[in-house]
Design an enzyme around this catalytic site. Structure first.
Site, PDB file in Angstrom:
ATOM      1  N   ARG A   1       0.984  -1.567   0.186  1.00  0.00           N
ATOM      2  CA  ARG A   1       0.152   0.095  -0.160  1.00  0.00           C
ATOM      3  C   ARG A   1       0.972   1.448   0.032  1.00  0.00           C
ATOM      4  O   ARG A   1       0.463   2.190  -0.060  1.00  0.00           O
ATOM      5  CB  ARG A   1      -1.107  -0.166   1.130  1.00  0.00           C
ATOM      6  CG  ARG A   1      -1.679  -0.493   1.490  1.00  0.00           C
ATOM      7  CD  ARG A   1      -2.448  -1.400   2.359  1.00  0.00           C
ATOM      8  NE  ARG A   1      -3.394  -0.344   2.195  1.00  0.00           N
ATOM      9  CZ  ARG A   1      -4.926   0.176   2.131  1.00  0.00           C
ATOM     10  NH1 ARG A   1      -5.446  -0.910   1.069  1.00  0.00           N
ATOM     11  NH2 ARG A   1      -5.780   1.339   2.113  1.00  0.00           N
TER      12      ARG A   1
ATOM     13  N   GLU B   1       6.097   4.091 -14.635  1.00  0.00           N
ATOM     14  CA  GLU B   1       5.765   3.794 -12.662  1.00  0.00           C
ATOM     15  C   GLU B   1       7.008   2.420 -11.813  1.00  0.00           C
ATOM     16  O   GLU B   1       6.638   2.880 -10.738  1.00  0.00           O
ATOM     17  CB  GLU B   1       4.266   3.436 -12.187  1.00  0.00           C
ATOM     18  CG  GLU B   1       4.101   1.273 -13.042  1.00  0.00           C
ATOM     19  CD  GLU B   1       2.354   1.548 -12.798  1.00  0.00           C
ATOM     20  OE1 GLU B   1       1.853   1.936 -11.894  1.00  0.00           O
ATOM     21  OE2 GLU B   1       2.048   0.093 -13.318  1.00  0.00           O
TER      22      GLU B   1
END
Length: 612
Positions: free
Chosen positions: A27, A492
């Site tokens: 996360r 990314e």
């Protein structure tokens, strides 16, 4: 973003908290901490900046912190720099209240000034310390118990939050509350758990409760009691998580991302099997009737990131097959431009987690305007799954790597199924074409396996271009949608600057960026647009670009134009994105590995963006 874990039971809490936080590392975080209580004793808080390993070593992997209930947190800095002081948990001045928090308290400065006037002091720069001390303030001012103190706080704060709280006067208990931030509660015999996401507790239980917005709960041993904002007890139905614990582990792969790339055939097959029954697509479980499908005048697909890219691909397929106008919207822009929506339209919200902040806001806006909504989500019981009028569940299972692969692929499949069924119901395709398209969908998992069996060439190519400075992805139509996803995957996780362009736009400025050695990747799966895109690629080559082509087997003439070509099996061109994206996922992965980067947890990124 961030991760919360809480435990109340008979086992030692610290190892369970550390293990749960490890499962939530995907996360994104910059610091971590735990708070543990042993019976009537004071709460012990241990925090550390950096990786969870630092906290684990600081606590001797949990052995040095004794107690059978506690809360833990991995923090993503919003208010205040990453530091041990700003890390959670936070405590009130006298240790009466200890809390961890996900989300953002928008009016924390106003609340902080109020608390300063009442002689509270502050040691951190966080909004979480403010909300912790606000709970303490209401608890003491009114002589209230936890329910009333938390409820008054929830009414007073503005923003989003998932809170896990311990009170000095209530040993053995963990209290929780939420608004607009994900939270799940698990129960086992004599033990209860709370976490931001399923993987944190999957090892311990599959029996869970979903706590709603503006609700609270008390965890004590194996018991959970729920309360509404008025403080009244409410009942909740228990659910069972069908994921197995192994699905949240690497299973022998070096990284979660590679494992999840290889899980795509099964995830796609599972998603297809959930709606294809006896040779037809059945949307009854989704909650769409034929009359509703016939009445749709306009479709709005609203999403963020990779989910937005699936929307772009779905737009081409739905418009071509079902002849319904489709507009694809970035969720972060949707509500702020005050959209004009057709009352007979359908708003489709696409989100892996079902908790994406901007997508939730878009859903709320659509519902306020009285427009029918459909969620495409991967997490059962998530906000979008609960609140949308209809829901198409993708069966990707847990996706741990920050860079999505199998969830993206399942979202594409959901878009295809909607397009085909809408076309059938609205009479824009024949029965023969309908059956043909469904059979073609069923071939996708096997064709992806063929691509994965031949990935070594891509690994070689990735090592060759691991030090590229700029990479451009180009394509037209569905190939442009694939280019957008390929570019995102590369940037990314490899930190290489890359951009995706509609190939026809190159002449309108972008081609000035091409210089010797610039890598240009052309996606060419659409036969009507093939020659035009090749022409655009050749223009780049004449200016020094190194060309990589991605196309179906059988287009061998492209090798005369490109320096490197990778092929995928042929499929109906409507579904080309499902195959063309696989080599681009692999390319991004192998480039990141070659650069020695953390593939699963790229810098500055989190799996679920649950704050605006």
């Amino acid at each position: 973003m961030c991760g919360i874990v809480g435990f109340s039971g008979v086992q030692q809490a610290a190892p369970i908290l550390l293990d749960g936080l490890a499962k939530l590392e995907y996360r994104g975080y910059d610091s971590a901490g735990i708070a543990v209580r042993n019976g009537e004793s004071d709460v012990k808080v241990v925090k550390a900046k950096g990786k969870l390993q630092v906290l684990a070593e600081k606590t001797d992997f949990g052995k040095a912190v004794k107690g059978s209930n506690g809360i833990g947190h991995t923090r993503w800095a919003t208010h205040g720099e990453p530091s041990e002081i700003n890390a959670h948990p936070h405590m009130s001045d006298d240790g009466n209240v200890t809390a961890v928090h996900n989300g953002i308290i928008e009016n924390y400065q106003e609340l902080k000034e109020k608390l300063l006037r009442h002689d509270y002091t502050f040691y951190s720069q966080t909004d979480t310390e403010v909300v912790t001390k606000l709970i303490d303030y209401y608890y003491k001012k009114y002589g209230m118990g936890p329910v009333d103190a938390i409820a008054k706080t929830m009414v007073r704060v503005r923003g989003s939050y998932a809170l896990a709280i311990m009170f000095k006067d209530y040993p053995g208990e963990v209290w929780v509350a939420r608004k607009d931030s994900p939270m799940i509660i698990g129960v086992a015999e004599g033990e209860s758990y709370v976490a931001s996401d399923v993987p944190a507790i999957l090892k311990y239980t599959r029996n869970v409760y979903y706590i709603g917005d503006m609700e609270m709960a008390r965890l004590k041993g194996g018991e959970v009691t729920f309360f509404n904002l008025d403080g009244d007890e409410i009942t909740k139905e228990q659910s069972e998580i069908t994921w197995d614990a192994e699905s949240a582990e690497k299973g022998g792969y070096e990284h979660f991302m590679m494992k999840e790339i290889h899980e795509q055939p099964k995830a796609i097959a599972d998603t297809l099997n959930s709606v294809i029954k006896d040779g037809s697509i059945d949307l009854s479980d989704v909650g769409l009737t034929e009359d509703e499908i016939k009445s749709i005048s306009q479709i709005y697909i609203v999403a963020c990131g990779s989910a937005y890219h699936t929307g772009v691909a779905a737009q081409y397929v739905i418009e071509d097959l079902a002849k319904i106008p489709v507009r694809v919207e970035l969720a972060s822009e949707f509500r702020y431009r005050k959209p004009l929506l057709d009352k007979n339209g359908l708003v489709i919200i696409v989100s892996q987690s079902g908790e994406t902040a901007d997508s939730k806001a878009a859903l709320n806006l659509a519902k306020e305007m009285g427009i029918k909504t459909l969620g495409i989500v991967n997490v059962v019981g998530s906000f979008i799954a609960r609140e949308a009028d209809s829901c198409f569940y993708t069966l990707a299972g847990p996706e741990i790597a920050v860079a999505t692969t199998k969830a993206y692929s399942c979202q594409l499949i959901a878009g295809y199924c909607l397009a085909i069924q809408f076309a059938k119901v609205r009479g824009t395709i024949s029965d023969e074409k309908y059956s043909e398209l469904i059979e073609e969908l069923k071939t996708i998992p096997g064709k992806i396996e063929r691509i994965l069996d031949e990935k070594e060439r891509l690994q070689w190519f990735a090592s060759k271009y691991a030090n590229a400075k700029d990479v451009f992805f180009i394509g037209r139509g569905i190939d442009y949608a694939v280019s957008m996803e390929g570019s995102l995957k590369l940037k990314e996780i490899s930190y290489i600057h890359s951009e995706a362009y509609a190939a026809g736009e190159l002449k309108h400025g972008t081609i000035s960026l091409i210089e010797d050695g610039t890598l240009v990747i052309g996606v060419l799966t659409q036969s009507e647009l093939y020659e035009k895109t090749v022409s655009n690629m050749v223009e780049c080559k004449s200016r020094g670009a190194y060309l990589c082509g991605l196309t179906f087997y059988g287009k061998y003439e492209i090798e005369d134009s490109c320096n490197f070509v990778t092929y995928v099996p042929k499929v109906d061109e409507h579904f080309a994105a499902s195959l063309a994206v696989i080599p681009l996922q692999l390319l991004g992965y192998y480039v990141s590995v070659a650069r020695g980067l953390d593939v699963d947890k790229p810098r500055n990124l989190a799996k679920s963006v649950t704050v605006e």
